[in-house]
Scaffold this motif. Structure first.
Motif, short mmCIF file in Angstrom:
data_model
loop_
_atom_site.label_atom_id
_atom_site.label_comp_id
_atom_site.label_asym_id
_atom_site.label_seq_id
_atom_site.Cartn_x
_atom_site.Cartn_y
_atom_site.Cartn_z
N VAL A 68 35.85 47.88 38.24
CA VAL A 68 34.49 47.78 38.49
C VAL A 68 33.65 48.28 37.29
O VAL A 68 32.67 47.42 37.17
CB VAL A 68 34.07 49.14 39.69
N PRO A 123 41.26 49.62 40.70
CA PRO A 123 39.93 49.04 41.27
C PRO A 123 38.77 49.65 40.53
O PRO A 123 37.57 49.34 40.60
CB PRO A 123 40.05 49.18 42.79
N LEU A 174 32.24 44.09 41.57
CA LEU A 174 32.60 44.59 42.92
C LEU A 174 33.54 43.60 43.77
O LEU A 174 34.53 44.13 44.29
CB LEU A 174 31.59 44.97 43.86
N ASN A 175 33.06 42.12 43.66
CA ASN A 175 33.93 41.44 44.30
C ASN A 175 35.48 41.46 43.82
O ASN A 175 36.61 41.30 44.48
CB ASN A 175 33.30 39.81 43.92
N PHE A 179 34.14 47.90 49.49
CA PHE A 179 34.77 48.48 48.61
C PHE A 179 35.36 49.99 48.79
O PHE A 179 36.35 50.29 48.93
CB PHE A 179 34.38 48.70 47.02
N ALA A 236 37.08 43.70 42.22
CA ALA A 236 37.61 44.90 42.61
C ALA A 236 37.93 44.93 44.03
O ALA A 236 39.21 45.24 44.49
CB ALA A 236 36.73 46.32 42.46
N CYS A 237 37.18 44.28 45.02
CA CYS A 237 37.59 44.31 46.35
C CYS A 237 38.96 43.47 46.58
O CYS A 237 39.85 43.60 47.23
CB CYS A 237 36.60 43.74 47.20
#
Length: 467
Positions: free
Chosen positions: A248, A244, A290-291, A74, A293-294
């Motif tokens: 998170v 993003p 986190l997934n 990220f 956001a990535c």
């Protein structure tokens, strides 16, 4: 007594050699072997190494690999997409060089609280900070402390919802989540932010009175290594750059407080009897956030990436060293915990304040973080060896695990920035400055002020409980 002395000697050597730049990957097993040797049990070292050191190391990797991996990825995507540059520039444009110190602190804070690696932030913000301080004629020696205040303090240890690995480590030990003790965390954050800003502004004012300005420094200094293209890649809408970071925190909160509490986990427990959903839900929520956001970053910038595959690879490769450094320290801690002399140390630490484990926990986390030069390393060792004891003591004293979580994380973010800390050495290298020039101010904002905040949280938590 001999075993206790062996532990102390190995810890001191670990601290000294880490300061001298020897990698922890090598130091941890060697210092563990030294402790075993001095304890008179060298004949048992090989089984201790394979059954204790490696099991502890492997267990840590299994538990936290997704957090390290996704966090590093990220951070790299935020840097290479231009999002980090866009956010920092937006803050600079709104506050300007007249508020150079506040500008740099807030830029670092926004990025680190959103999940960007502190190393990525340091590299990305340093050129901006350097130019702002030069324009405002503030001594360059204050730049590292300013970056450290925004990156290494309240957003890492105190702000509720922070995706920093330090804030995730206590989750499986205490069954908490990254939002533990939010009210106390916010109070601590305010103390750290305002206290740190007061210190930096007072140092800048003193320098101004004495006639000290930015100073003469060699040009061609270390620039941002995040490979952010300040051309096309940096031109993106601010709202898109912030999205993003919001995801998170937001997705994490949604799964922590709405989704997982509403799911019946009984079937999951039946199929995976060794999994405790109550203790793992906090980590699962962070992994999902986190997934999301990535993926959002990648999709929202399709057609704008200069080399998406290279960015992904660089981010993924970047997580390995921090993860295995910390895991090696956990392995070292497991070996130490198995020695006879550790019982003396453990009992001494646990009995500092038998009726209030918060104080004992704060001391243990601070000491181990200081010795290892790593907040995550010290926190991991302490919880691996003493976490169950602290949870038991907290339950007996009627103290919320959330409060134990917040105190543990904040304490680990205290003495971790002693001179041998790898993050401090890297930061000074980025800024092309020395310990002699800048360390006193770094220590003031990363150890002195956070200790005041920690004392405040322990006091308020003892009086009013977790909130």
């Amino acid at each position: 007594m001999t075993s206790t002395l062996a532990i102390v000697v190995s810890l001191l050597l670990l601290m000294y050699l880490a300061y001298r730049g020897v990698t922890v990957l090598l130091l941890a097993p060697l210092m563990a072997a030294l402790a075993v040797l001095l304890s008179g049990e060298i004949g048992l070292y090989l089984p201790i190494y394979t059954d204790t050191f490696m099991k502890a190391l492997g267990g840590y990797v299994i538990q936290f690999l997704p957090i390290f991996l996704l966090g590093a990825l990220f951070g790299q995507l935020m840097a290479d997409s231009g999002a980090a540059h866009t956010i920092s520039n937006a803050i600079v444009e709104r506050l300007g060089h007249k508020q150079a110190i506040v500008t740099v602190v807030l830029a670092c804070a926004v990025l680190t609280y959103g999940g960007v690696s502190l190393f990525v932030v340091a590299f990305a913000i340093y050129p901006i900070a350097r130019d702002l301080f030069r324009t405002a004629d503030i001594p360059k020696r204050l730049v590292p402390a300013t970056i450290a205040l925004g990156s290494f303090t309240f957003t890492m240890t105190a702000m509720p919802g922070s995706p920093a690995i330090q804030n995730a480590i206590p989750i499986p030990y205490y069954g908490t989540n990254v939002f533990a003790a939010p009210g106390l965390g916010i109070i601590a954050s305010v103390i750290m932010l305002l206290g740190g800003l007061w210190w930096l502004h007072s140092r800048a004012a003193k320098a101004r009175v004495s006639g000290e300005g930015y100073g003469q420094h060699a040009e061609g200094e270390a620039m941002a290594s995040s490979d952010v293209d300040k051309g096309a890649m940096s031109r993106m809408p601010l709202a898109l750059a912030l999205l993003p970071l919001v995801l998170v925190i937001g997705v994490n909160a949604i799964f922590t407080y709405l989704v997982f509490p509403g799911i019946d986990m009984s079937s999951l427990t039946a199929r995976f009897p060794n999994v405790s959903p109550a203790k793992m839900a906090g980590l699962w929520a962070l992994i999902i956030a986190l997934n999301v956001a990535c993926v959002t970053l990648v999709v929202s910038r399709l057609g704008h990436w200069s080399n998406l595959r290279a960015s992904i690879n660089k981010g993924v490769y970047g997580f390995m060293l921090p993860l295995f450094n910390t895991a090696s320290e956990v392995g070292y801690g497991a070996v130490i915990a198995g020695l006879a002399g550790f019982a003396i140390i453990r009992d001494a630490v646990l009995n500092v304040t038998p009726g209030n484990p918060l104080i004992s926990e704060a001391i243990a986390m601070n000491v181990l973080a200081g010795i290892t030069g790593s907040s995550s390393g010290g926190l991991s060792i302490a919880l691996q060896t003493l976490g169950a004891d602290y949870l038991r003591m907290a339950e007996a004293a009627g103290i919320s695990p959330d409060l134990m979580h917040r105190v543990a994380v904040m304490a680990a973010g205290g003495f971790d920035t002693l001179p041998h800390c790898g993050a401090i050495i890297t930061l000074l290298s980025i800024c092309n400055l020395t310990h002699r020039q800048s360390y006193l101010n770094i220590a003031a904002v990363t150890m002195g002020v956070p200790m005041v905040a920690l004392i405040a949280v322990i006091t308020l938590g003892t009086m009013f409980g977790s909130f």
